[in-house]
Design an enzyme around this catalytic site. Structure first.
Site, PDB file in Angstrom:
ATOM      1  N   CYS A 103      20.176  13.063 -37.213  1.00 34.07           N
ATOM      2  CA  CYS A 103      21.326  12.911 -36.340  1.00 34.07           C
ATOM      3  C   CYS A 103      22.575  13.131 -37.164  1.00 34.07           C
ATOM      4  CB  CYS A 103      21.363  11.504 -35.726  1.00 34.07           C
ATOM      5  SG  CYS A 103      19.952  11.125 -34.673  1.00 34.07           S
ATOM      6  N   GLY A 133      21.298  17.823 -35.064  1.00 37.49           N
ATOM      7  CA  GLY A 133      20.659  17.336 -33.851  1.00 37.49           C
ATOM      8  C   GLY A 133      21.096  18.129 -32.647  1.00 37.49           C
ATOM      9  N   ASN A 183      22.641   7.265 -37.725  1.00 36.38           N
ATOM     10  CA  ASN A 183      21.794   8.317 -38.300  1.00 36.38           C
ATOM     11  C   ASN A 183      20.784   7.637 -39.207  1.00 36.38           C
ATOM     12  OD1 ASN A 183      22.264  10.731 -40.976  1.00 36.38           O
ATOM     13  ND2 ASN A 183      20.644  10.631 -39.463  1.00 36.38           N
ATOM     14  N   GLY A 184      19.505   7.860 -38.943  1.00 36.37           N
ATOM     15  CA  GLY A 184      18.461   7.260 -39.773  1.00 36.37           C
ATOM     16  C   GLY A 184      17.343   6.696 -38.932  1.00 36.37           C
ATOM     17  N   TYR A 225      16.949  21.147 -46.746  1.00 32.76           N
ATOM     18  CA  TYR A 225      16.930  21.679 -45.375  1.00 32.76           C
ATOM     19  C   TYR A 225      18.004  21.123 -44.447  1.00 32.76           C
ATOM     20  CZ  TYR A 225      15.151  22.438 -40.593  1.00 32.76           C
ATOM     21  OH  TYR A 225      15.025  22.770 -39.273  1.00 32.76           O
TER      22      TYR A 225
END
Length: 483
Positions: A7, A35, A110-111, A254
């Site tokens: 995210c 995302g 995020n996570g 990535y």
């Protein structure tokens, strides 16, 4: 099982009333690679929260009319999502909004919590009712519970951080404050900067700061809570240096954009180094080096630099197609590869090609790309991967929840090469991961199995969305208990 982004979070606080939603929009646009499932913005207009959230890309959800309908304000928080816990539905869109006795809160996360199931069970047993299947709501519940016991929202967040385990970079907005926090391991990135007109901006990656004209100031430290409020900027560090830093190494390979700098390390330079290492570890006689757009391009450039083999643009990406792994379903992913990439026949025909990509998960996409080059006339295709083989699940935000479909868990390197149709295959060695970032301080558990936190008992993404037939007590046994 597919490999997905995580995210992206974005927050802004302005010294004056402004159309902050527009700034968040551009910030989220820069974070779209993190995302593509859903997105949202919550604007704070003098303590009144207004929001727009929906499934889709930033450009689809936020039209010019939609942005104009959001009010002006001095604070806002935004989010782009691919959910690693919880399915694709509007109820899981973020930022998550909460109303409680002491005010309001909007939360972007995020996570992935590694103790989400345990915490949710405890909360439900104490009377909590959940409306989403995302672990972000668990964070919101705990922060809210702590807020009722404490004198400030940042104190509540600090108390919650003593309970939460796993990966979380958070941007939290209250009526008067914008608060950023990074978990004590620093699994996920988070930074902040300032614009020329005095607005402070926080984001998952520095590329989003540049997109809105903000000058990068610094990354948040693992465990740090940064408060922007009436008292200015306050840094709380009671959770700092309690754990050894473990930024996800796959951010460099990535996830992140090449023009981002994470914890002082350029993503572009890290990928160049990965390509150079591949050229030394897995040399091959070839006519050209081709990178798979987009995250394989930098490593391919590094391979060419080190090997002396010319770097060529042998694959063209349709710029209007999102990342392959975003769409759910095997048939959808295969169709997207077909329309997403095209080989330049005049470039690769009759040539020995080194094909560089960031990873192989189950091998389907890699096999399709190799076939594209073969069909375009490539004489040989030698695959080089700028990460080690995926051998383990990830519990911190990457959507790998089991070993079941990981091709490296079931096949040797030689067998994998045969399956994807490559003449040879070489991965980045695990010991060389430190070379990408210039030392330790990263998590590589998906490659080496060394987890920084206890491994959760239930790791499925849909663990809060099981059908009755998939639960421990099927429907017939439940009905049998009803008299």
């Amino acid at each position: 099982m597919n490999l997905h982004e995580e995210c992206g979070v974005f927050g802004i606080i302005s010294p004056h009333i402004a159309h902050v939603a527009e700034t968040v929009y551009y910030g989220l646009y820069a974070l779209q690679h993190r995302g593509q499932e859903s997105c949202g913005i919550v604007v704070n207009d003098d303590g009144v929260f207004s929001s727009c959230k929906d499934l889709g890309l930033v450009s689809e959800v936020f039209t010019a009319d939609t942005l104009c309908r959001l009010p002006q304000g001095n604070m806002a928080v935004g989010h782009v999502r691919y959910g690693t816990t919880g399915g694709s539905s509007r109820r899981n869109c973020q930022p998550l909004e909460v109303n409680h006795q002491k005010g309001k809160m909007a939360l972007a996360h995020n996570g992935n919590l590694s103790n989400a199931v345990q915490l949710r069970d405890e909360l439900e047993l104490s009377g909590a009712i959940f409306h989403t299947t995302s672990d972000t709501e668990t964070i919101a519940y705990i922060v809210t519970r702590e807020r009722l016991r404490t004198s400030s929202i940042e104190e509540a967040l600090s108390g919650a951080m003593s309970i939460l385990e796993g990966a979380y970079s958070l941007i939290l907005m209250s009526p008067r404050k914008l608060i950023c926090a990074r978990d004590p391991y620093g699994f996920r990135p988070l930074c902040y900067g300032q614009t020329e007109d005095g607005m402070y901006v926080a984001a998952s990656e520095s590329c989003a700061l540049k997109a809105v004209g903000a000058k990068f100031i610094r990354d948040l430290e693992p465990g740090e809570i940064l408060v922007f409020g009436p008292e200015g900027i306050v840094s709380r560090r009671e959770h700092c240096e309690k754990k050894e830093k473990r930024l996800c190494i796959f951010e460099y390979i990535y996830f992140a954009r090449p023009d981002s700098v994470l914890d002082g390390v350029s993503v572009h330079e890290a990928r160049i180094r990965a390509g150079r290492i591949l050229a030394r570890e897995h040399p091959v006689r070839a006519d050209m080096v081709v990178g798979v757009p987009d995250s394989g391009m930098d490593a391919a450039l590094g391979f060419g630099m080190e090997s002396g083999i010319p770097y060529e643009i042998g694959l063209i990406k349709n710029k209007y197609i999102g990342r392959t792994f975003i769409s759910p379903g095997q048939h959808t992913r295969t169709d997207q590869v077909r329309i997403k990439l095209s080989a330049i026949e005049e470039c690769v025909r009759g040539k020995r090609v080194v094909l560089v990509d960031d990873s192989i998960v189950r091998g389907t996409t890699s096999g399709r790309i190799v076939r594209l080059l073969r069909e375009a006339g490539a004489r040989e295709v030698h695959m080089r991967i700028s990460s080690p083989p995926f051998l383990n699940p990830c519990y911190y935000g990457t959507d790998i929840d089991s070993r079941e479909h990981l091709i490296a868990c079931r096949h040797s390197v030689l067998e994998t090469a045969q399956i994807i149709g490559a003449d040879s295959l070489g991965y980045l060695p695990v010991p060389e991961l430190s070379s990408l970032v210039g030392g330790s301080g990263y998590c590589s558990a998906c490659f080496d199995g060394h987890y920084p936190t206890p491994v959760p008992a239930d790791t499925r993404k849909d663990r809060f969305e099981q059908k009755l037939s998939e639960q421990a007590r099927p429907l017939d046994s439940l009905l049998a208990g009803i008299k």
